[in-house]
Design an enzyme around this catalytic site. Structure first.
Site, PDB file in Angstrom:
ATOM      1  N   GLY A  12      35.712 -24.143   1.005  1.00 56.92           N
ATOM      2  CA  GLY A  12      36.314 -24.752   2.165  1.00 56.92           C
ATOM      3  C   GLY A  12      35.339 -25.782   2.725  1.00 56.92           C
ATOM      4  N   CYS A  13      35.518 -26.337   3.557  1.00 53.73           N
ATOM      5  CA  CYS A  13      34.818 -27.476   4.128  1.00 53.73           C
ATOM      6  C   CYS A  13      35.179 -27.640   5.603  1.00 53.73           C
ATOM      7  CB  CYS A  13      35.138 -28.773   3.391  1.00 53.73           C
ATOM      8  SG  CYS A  13      34.502 -28.842   1.713  1.00 53.73           S
ATOM      9  N   ALA A  14      34.396 -28.456   6.285  1.00 52.07           N
ATOM     10  CA  ALA A  14      34.678 -28.777   7.676  1.00 52.07           C
ATOM     11  C   ALA A  14      34.687 -30.286   7.817  1.00 52.07           C
ATOM     12  CB  ALA A  14      33.613 -28.185   8.590  1.00 52.07           C
TER      13      ALA A  14
END
Lengths: 364, 240
Positions: A12-14
């Protein structure tokens, strides 16, 4: 160290962004801090930022931000650049030594203008020439990597958590009218400095949370037009697709969004606005290979604005908020509240619904 | 009653504080901490600020009140208890919830109630006051989803593709829903008066939580959606 292709990391990432519609300058400190509440979305294998309006003193020159693996590679690359550009200023990008960021490559920036004589002899317009040069260096010059190449903007990226990367690059010393940020949790490729987001070409930059399943189909198509995907990282291809659709094909931002996050045929068929229906049918028919499938939420930065977009199924989160002339975009509301505790009109755009924010004409 | 200043706590420290001796807690100035109150029982928690993703996951029997918006995956796989949200909620609320209640005053993002399920007396209930995004009740296998559409702007009560893969449970949408297209494996029809009895208790509770009149709401027409078959996948397997 293992590079792309030598290892696959299944996982996931932000993302975060802020823009002032009046073109007021914001320091990079705010966007750096916005990544803190989203710390758990990253795993320390990549963080990065893009700032627009940060180089007013060199605004007419392309700002090349580069990584080199050795002094020799830098000298070789500089010789190559000097044959094509007038370099008005070059320097090491200032960084801070902090325990959280290690193994840094040699990081330089060049402010340069293409030589008129070269442009005339190649019969290329300036942007096309710069794009071709960047692609050539990244594809052919081992150990050299251009990670930013627009005017009056710059990307800053590294392996580490984004809040540390901001400190490493001293972003509090830069002032921009818009900023984007990314915290990486690499899903398919190892984290190295070049593979951190944003991915850029000319003044376009993309930060992305997701994992696109159409990567190879998109790559095969876009490479027919001279782009080279050198990193096996899905976000890279999104950047080239946006450059191709916006700069080369001349589509509007909304049209480009309708290509990459095209509505389902059933949704197009149900449209009651027939002009709109016709347009969507045309775009899906013209650019079927540029439909991006799989989960994504992206923020595209460009000179004078930002565009946020989710995949059509909305498989990733994205929240938008406002306060006065500023607009904030983020993976989580908590990040927006960290930039502006009193943000208003918090909402989540629908899948495939682009949010375009532009700075007032003449204000940047 | 214990007040916890959550501003500088990570999610682990915050949850440890919630496992203290008290039964009533107020967590102030939350800033996106994930997993708040995950798996907890028998506490009453009020959250100020923005709780992070997966609030009340695996909740056993606790009451959570959020005075602002909540992020994604509220009540993920919750068993029992109640989560009351005074603002909006993000995507995938009530993901695979198998009991308890999620009552939302505002709107819901995409995929609310995805894969809700029920077993015997365990019936999860989700009530959304405003509108719900696309894929509402995706793969719903049980439980009750109610959307009231009390929002003031002109947005449709639910986005595209509601009830995709729904094969159990019930959905109630206020209004006639003539402009909404449902998939083939479900039936959408006007709710009969006796069906209101199934939801009256929940709606009365919701209305007293958020100061609405249940009688007024129930005087409006509702559309009820149910799957056509108890086991839509039976033709895909060998009968045994």
């Amino acid at each position: 160290m293992k590079l792309e292709g030598q290892v696959r990391i299944p996982s996931g990432c932000a993302i975060s962004a802020a823009i002032s519609k009046n073109g007021n300058k914001m320091s990079g400190e705010m966007i750096t801090n916005s990544m803190k509440p989203m710390h758990d979305r990253s795993n320390g294998l990549g963080g990065g930022f893009a700032g627009y309006g940060i180089y007013p003193e060199y605004k007419d020159f392309y700002a090349f931000h580069m990584f080199f693996d050795s002094r020799g590679t830098r000298k070789e690359c500089e010789a190559f650049l000097k044959e094509r550009f007038e370099i008005v200023h070059s320097e090491i990008i200032p960084t801070r030594k902090i325990p959280a960021i290690t193994n840094e490559p040699i990081i330089w920036r060049y402010f340069a203008a293409p030589l008129k004589s070269v442009l005339v002899s190649l019969q290329l317009d300036e942007k096309e020439f710069v794009a071709k040069t960047v692609i050539k260096i990244n594809a052919e010059m081992s150990g050299a990597y251009v990670f930013s190449s627009g005017k009056n903007m710059g990307a800053f990226k590294a392996v580490g958590f984004p809040e540390d990367v901001g400190v490493f690059y001293k972003l509090e010393e830069y002032e921009g009218y818009s900023w984007t940020a990314h915290g990486r949790y690499p899903t398919n490729t190892p984290g190295w400095w070049g593979g951190a987001h944003p991915f850029t070409l000319l003044d376009y930059s993309v930060v992305h949370n997701g994992e696109i399943s159409s990567y190879d189909a998109n790559r095969r198509f876009i490479e027919m037009f001279g782009y080279k995907c050198t990193l096996q990282t899905d976000t890279e291809v999104i950047t080239y697709i946006m450059d191709y659709l916006l700069r080369v094909q001349g589509l509007t931002l909304g049209e480009a969004a309708s290509v990459i996050a095209a509505p389902f045929w059933s949704t197009i068929a149900a449209k009651t606005d027939f002009d709109d229906q016709k347009k969507h049918t045309y775009l899906r028919t013209m650019f079927p290979s540029l439909l991006i499938t799989g989960p994504f939420s992206i923020v595209l930065g460009f000179e004078g604005g930002l565009m946020a977009l989710n995949d059509r199924l909305k498989l990733r989160s994205m929240v938008v908020g406002e306060k006065d002339d500023r607009v904030f975009i983020s993976s989580e509301e908590a990040a927006i509240r960290s930039m502006e505790p009193n943000a208003e009109n918090i909402w989540s755009p629908a899948g495939g619904e682009p949010v375009v924010v532009k700075v007032k004409e003449g204000a940047f | 009653m214990q007040i916890i200043d959550a501003a500088n706590l990570d999610y682990r420290t915050l949850n440890e504080a919630l496992r203290g001796a008290e039964t009533d807690y107020i967590a102030k100035d939350c800033r996106g901490q994930r997993f708040i109150a995950a798996g907890m029982s028998d506490i009453n928690l009020t959250i100020e600020g923005i709780p992070g993703n997966t609030l009340g996951a695996y909740l056993n029997n606790a009451n959570i009140t959020v005075n602002a918006n909540a992020q994604d995956a509220v009540g993920d796989t919750m068993n029992e208890g109640k989560i009351l949200i005074h603002g909006n909620i993000g995507d995938a609320a009530g993901y695979a919830m198998r009991g308890g209640k999620i009552y939302v005053k505002g709107n819901a993002g995409y995929r609310a109630g995805i894969h809700m399920k029920a077993y015997k007396d365990k019936i999860p209930v989700m009530i959304i006051g405003g509108y719900a995004g696309s894929f509402l009740g995706e793969y719903q296998a049980g439980g009750v989803i109610i959307v009231l559409g009390l929002h003031k702007d002109n947005k449709r009560i639910v986005g595209n593709f509601p009830c995709t893969g729904m094969h159990g449970g019930k959905m109630f949408l206020r209004g006639r829903c003539e402009d909404i297209s449902f998939p083939k494996q479900v039936t959408a029809r006007r709710a009969a008066p006796d069906e209101f009895d199934e939801i009256r208790e929940y709606l009365s509770e919701y209305c007293s939580d958020f100061s609405y009149s249940a009688d007024e709401l129930l005087s409006d027409p509702f559309t009820v959606v149910t799957p056509d078959s108890k086991n839509p996948y039976k033709q895909m397997y060998v009968a045994n």
